[in-house]
Scaffold this motif. Structure first.
Motif, PDB file in Angstrom:
ATOM      1  N   GLY A  89       0.484  -1.269   0.165  1.00 18.66           N
ATOM      2  CA  GLY A  89      -0.141   0.117   0.020  1.00 18.66           C
ATOM      3  C   GLY A  89       0.858   0.799  -0.113  1.00 18.66           C
ATOM      4  N   GLU A  90       1.061   2.548   1.155  1.00 18.92           N
ATOM      5  CA  GLU A  90       1.503   3.490   1.116  1.00 18.92           C
ATOM      6  C   GLU A  90       2.385   3.215   1.655  1.00 18.92           C
ATOM      7  OE1 GLU A  90      -1.339   6.744   2.205  1.00 18.92           O
ATOM      8  OE2 GLU A  90      -3.369   6.406   0.343  1.00 18.92           O
ATOM      9  N   ARG A  91       2.712   2.067   2.307  1.00 19.49           N
ATOM     10  CA  ARG A  91       4.032   1.792   3.563  1.00 19.49           C
ATOM     11  C   ARG A  91       5.183   2.020   2.400  1.00 19.49           C
ATOM     12  NH1 ARG A  91       3.525  -2.066   8.052  1.00 19.49           N
ATOM     13  NH2 ARG A  91       5.295  -1.471   8.710  1.00 19.49           N
ATOM     14  N   PRO A  92       6.331   1.882   2.983  1.00 13.87           N
ATOM     15  CA  PRO A  92       7.781   1.956   2.428  1.00 13.87           C
ATOM     16  C   PRO A  92       7.964   0.977   1.814  1.00 13.87           C
ATOM     17  CG  PRO A  92       8.295   3.568   4.471  1.00 13.87           C
ATOM     18  CD  PRO A  92       6.332   2.910   4.357  1.00 13.87           C
ATOM     19  N   ARG A  93       8.432   1.057  -0.174  1.00 17.01           N
ATOM     20  CA  ARG A  93       8.787  -0.070  -0.304  1.00 17.01           C
ATOM     21  C   ARG A  93       9.901  -0.709   0.358  1.00 17.01           C
ATOM     22  NH1 ARG A  93       4.695  -1.154  -2.793  1.00 17.01           N
ATOM     23  NH2 ARG A  93       4.130  -0.279  -1.271  1.00 17.01           N
ATOM     24  N   TRP A  94       9.416  -2.144   0.155  1.00 21.40           N
ATOM     25  CA  TRP A  94      10.116  -2.843   0.569  1.00 21.40           C
ATOM     26  C   TRP A  94      11.453  -3.384  -0.015  1.00 21.40           C
ATOM     27  CZ3 TRP A  94       8.129  -6.581   4.951  1.00 21.40           C
ATOM     28  CH2 TRP A  94       9.827  -8.301   4.905  1.00 21.40           C
ATOM     29  N   ALA A  95      13.044  -3.914  -0.433  1.00 26.32           N
ATOM     30  CA  ALA A  95      13.027  -4.192  -1.596  1.00 26.32           C
ATOM     31  C   ALA A  95      13.300  -5.742  -1.449  1.00 26.32           C
ATOM     32  CB  ALA A  95      14.698  -3.752  -1.705  1.00 26.32           C
ATOM     33  N   ALA A  96      13.881  -6.291  -0.189  1.00 27.48           N
ATOM     34  CA  ALA A  96      14.089  -7.438  -0.397  1.00 27.48           C
ATOM     35  C   ALA A  96      12.408  -8.788  -0.792  1.00 27.48           C
ATOM     36  CB  ALA A  96      14.258  -7.717   0.829  1.00 27.48           C
ATOM     37  N   ALA A  97      10.949  -7.575   0.098  1.00 26.74           N
ATOM     38  CA  ALA A  97      10.084  -8.540  -0.796  1.00 26.74           C
ATOM     39  C   ALA A  97       9.973  -8.322  -1.892  1.00 26.74           C
ATOM     40  CB  ALA A  97       8.852  -7.972   0.667  1.00 26.74           C
ATOM     41  N   GLU A  98       9.346  -7.470  -2.510  1.00 25.19           N
ATOM     42  CA  GLU A  98       9.740  -6.811  -3.886  1.00 25.19           C
ATOM     43  C   GLU A  98      10.536  -8.008  -4.725  1.00 25.19           C
ATOM     44  OE1 GLU A  98      10.124  -3.311  -4.706  1.00 25.19           O
ATOM     45  OE2 GLU A  98       8.136  -2.040  -3.747  1.00 25.19           O
ATOM     46  N   GLN A  99      11.886  -8.067  -4.376  1.00 23.67           N
ATOM     47  CA  GLN A  99      12.641  -9.124  -5.006  1.00 23.67           C
ATOM     48  C   GLN A  99      12.029 -10.657  -5.009  1.00 23.67           C
ATOM     49  OE1 GLN A  99      15.373  -8.360  -7.302  1.00 23.67           O
ATOM     50  NE2 GLN A  99      14.839 -11.239  -7.570  1.00 23.67           N
ATOM     51  N   ALA A 121      12.198 -16.871   2.208  1.00 24.87           N
ATOM     52  CA  ALA A 121      12.299 -15.472   1.220  1.00 24.87           C
ATOM     53  C   ALA A 121      11.388 -14.178   1.390  1.00 24.87           C
ATOM     54  CB  ALA A 121      13.221 -15.123   0.309  1.00 24.87           C
ATOM     55  N   LEU A 122       9.776 -15.356   0.559  1.00 28.28           N
ATOM     56  CA  LEU A 122       8.704 -14.175   0.752  1.00 28.28           C
ATOM     57  C   LEU A 122       8.279 -13.697   1.892  1.00 28.28           C
ATOM     58  CD1 LEU A 122       6.948 -12.811  -1.556  1.00 28.28           C
ATOM     59  CD2 LEU A 122       5.504 -15.743  -1.562  1.00 28.28           C
ATOM     60  N   ILE A 123       7.791 -15.176   2.557  1.00 30.43           N
ATOM     61  CA  ILE A 123       7.294 -15.437   3.661  1.00 30.43           C
ATOM     62  C   ILE A 123       7.704 -14.880   5.452  1.00 30.43           C
ATOM     63  CG2 ILE A 123       5.260 -16.834   5.235  1.00 30.43           C
ATOM     64  CD1 ILE A 123       4.160 -15.843   2.114  1.00 30.43           C
ATOM     65  N   LEU A 124       8.807 -15.174   5.773  1.00 35.63           N
ATOM     66  CA  LEU A 124       9.007 -15.707   7.324  1.00 35.63           C
ATOM     67  C   LEU A 124       9.665 -14.288   6.918  1.00 35.63           C
ATOM     68  CD1 LEU A 124      11.700 -18.515   7.002  1.00 35.63           C
ATOM     69  CD2 LEU A 124       9.239 -18.461   8.300  1.00 35.63           C
ATOM     70  N   PRO A 125      10.785 -13.489   6.554  1.00 36.14           N
ATOM     71  CA  PRO A 125      10.116 -11.813   6.761  1.00 36.14           C
ATOM     72  C   PRO A 125       9.167 -11.057   6.755  1.00 36.14           C
ATOM     73  CG  PRO A 125      11.702 -12.568   5.009  1.00 36.14           C
ATOM     74  CD  PRO A 125      11.273 -13.541   5.581  1.00 36.14           C
ATOM     75  N   MET A 126       8.439 -11.234   6.194  1.00 32.64           N
ATOM     76  CA  MET A 126       6.965 -10.325   6.447  1.00 32.64           C
ATOM     77  C   MET A 126       6.303 -11.298   7.648  1.00 32.64           C
ATOM     78  SD  MET A 126       3.897 -10.730   3.661  1.00 32.64           S
ATOM     79  CE  MET A 126       3.659 -12.285   3.295  1.00 32.64           C
ATOM     80  N   VAL A 127       6.655 -12.436   7.418  1.00 32.62           N
ATOM     81  CA  VAL A 127       6.038 -12.440   9.439  1.00 32.62           C
ATOM     82  C   VAL A 127       6.970 -12.260  11.268  1.00 32.62           C
ATOM     83  CG1 VAL A 127       5.344 -14.755  10.658  1.00 32.62           C
ATOM     84  CG2 VAL A 127       5.087 -15.198   8.705  1.00 32.62           C
ATOM     85  N   ASP A 128       7.968 -12.213  10.268  1.00 32.24           N
ATOM     86  CA  ASP A 128       8.357 -11.565  11.413  1.00 32.24           C
ATOM     87  C   ASP A 128       8.321 -10.101  11.725  1.00 32.24           C
ATOM     88  OD1 ASP A 128       9.813 -13.861  11.824  1.00 32.24           O
ATOM     89  OD2 ASP A 128      11.688 -13.494  10.824  1.00 32.24           O
ATOM     90  N   ARG A 129       8.294  -9.076  10.674  1.00 29.60           N
ATOM     91  CA  ARG A 129       7.416  -8.191  10.568  1.00 29.60           C
ATOM     92  C   ARG A 129       6.430  -7.516  11.233  1.00 29.60           C
ATOM     93  NH1 ARG A 129      10.651  -3.726   6.441  1.00 29.60           N
ATOM     94  NH2 ARG A 129      12.732  -4.895   6.632  1.00 29.60           N
ATOM     95  N   ALA A 130       5.853  -7.907  10.260  1.00 28.77           N
ATOM     96  CA  ALA A 130       3.837  -7.882  10.320  1.00 28.77           C
ATOM     97  C   ALA A 130       2.940  -8.490  11.740  1.00 28.77           C
ATOM     98  CB  ALA A 130       3.107  -8.692   9.151  1.00 28.77           C
ATOM     99  N   VAL A 131       4.080 -10.073  12.317  1.00 31.07           N
ATOM    100  CA  VAL A 131       3.360 -10.054  13.963  1.00 31.07           C
ATOM    101  C   VAL A 131       3.614  -8.927  15.159  1.00 31.07           C
ATOM    102  CG1 VAL A 131       3.262 -12.005  15.651  1.00 31.07           C
ATOM    103  CG2 VAL A 131       3.137 -12.498  13.210  1.00 31.07           C
TER     104      VAL A 131
END
Length: 267
Positions: A89-99, A121-131
């Protein structure tokens, strides 16, 4: 938490946009149990459902999220809330997630299997940040007048739901949308999840490995877990499943009200 806008929907639901630091979110509450009500009674405090979503942005997901929230609030007396996922959305881009998303697209377009390294690479960093962000939002939401526990979580990225169900004791029930891009580490976490679960599976989901989704359901350690499988693709969830899920949450989030004689009259 800073509220930036407010509108009333259908006369029964109040919708407020908020920000928590840099994180946008939306809160829906019963009109009679508004968080700005000066002296809400303890008995009127609404149980809370956290509504998850895929990392496509709140703006794009808003119609579906609002429809779910309005049903929970207007028909069952819950409060409901959602927040934007990291890098969306409007949050700052996250290069690793986009890759990682680009790597996933290439794997899918190539017709080959999606390797564990891509899923991790797709899921674990997102879970670690989002939770932790969901937990911070929960801290603020439960401090508002008119909102109380218990708390449910539903929808969104299933790995986020698994982690929250495991580590957040204020969440007492979860409704999950079955997905197969689940890292092995999250699969092992699922074995330690014990809260009641209601899981939806689209039998013909073109982007989902059905057997992997069934294996994950089997792995959950909950003694109460229900799987609803329906024919159709990813976006073909039957409309009646919305109310089925709401009834699941009513059994668990309104249990204290039922004991005190103040439960919702919705059948």
């Amino acid at each position: 938490m800073h509220f930036s806008s407010e509108q009333r929907l259908d006369g029964d639901v109040v919708e407020r946009a908020f920000t928590l630091g840099e994180i946008p979110g939306i809160l829906w509450t019963p009109a009679a149990e508004s968080p700005v009500s000066p002296t809400p009674s303890v008995s009127a405090a609404a149980p809370l459902i956290l509504i998850g979503h895929p990392p496509l942005g709140l703006g794009r997901m808003y119609p579906r999220l609002a429809a779910r929230a309005r049903h929970y609030v207007a028909e069952y007396g819950f409060a409901a809330a959602t927040i934007e996922l990291p890098g969306s959305g409007e949050r700052p881009r996250w290069a690793a997630a986009e890759q990682a998303r680009a790597d996933l697209r290439r794997a899918l377009e190539g017709g080959g299997p999606v390797g564990d390294e891509i899923v991790d690479a797709l899921i674990l960093p997102m879970v670690d940040r989002a939770v932790p962000e969901w937990q911070a939002a929960l801290d603020e939401l439960l401090a508002l007048p008119g909102i109380g526990g218990p708390v449910g979580y539903e929808g969104g990225v299933i790995s986020i739901g698994v982690r929250l169900a495991l580590v957040e004791p204020r969440i007492v029930a979860a409704g999950l949308f079955a997905g197969s891009l689940v890292p092995a580490a999250v699969f092992e976490e699922a074995r330690r999840v014990t809260i009641p679960l209601h899981v939806l599976l689209q039998w013909d989901d073109e982007g989902n490995d059905r057997q992997a989704a069934l294996n994950l359901f089997d792995a959950f350690g909950s003694r109460e877990k229900t799987l609803h499988a329906n024919l159709g693709g990813h976006t073909g969830v039957p409309p009646f499943e919305l109310d089925t899920g709401a009834r699941f949450f009513a059994r668990h989030l309104h249990a204290d009200r039922a004991a005190s004689g103040t439960a919702s009259t919705t059948p």
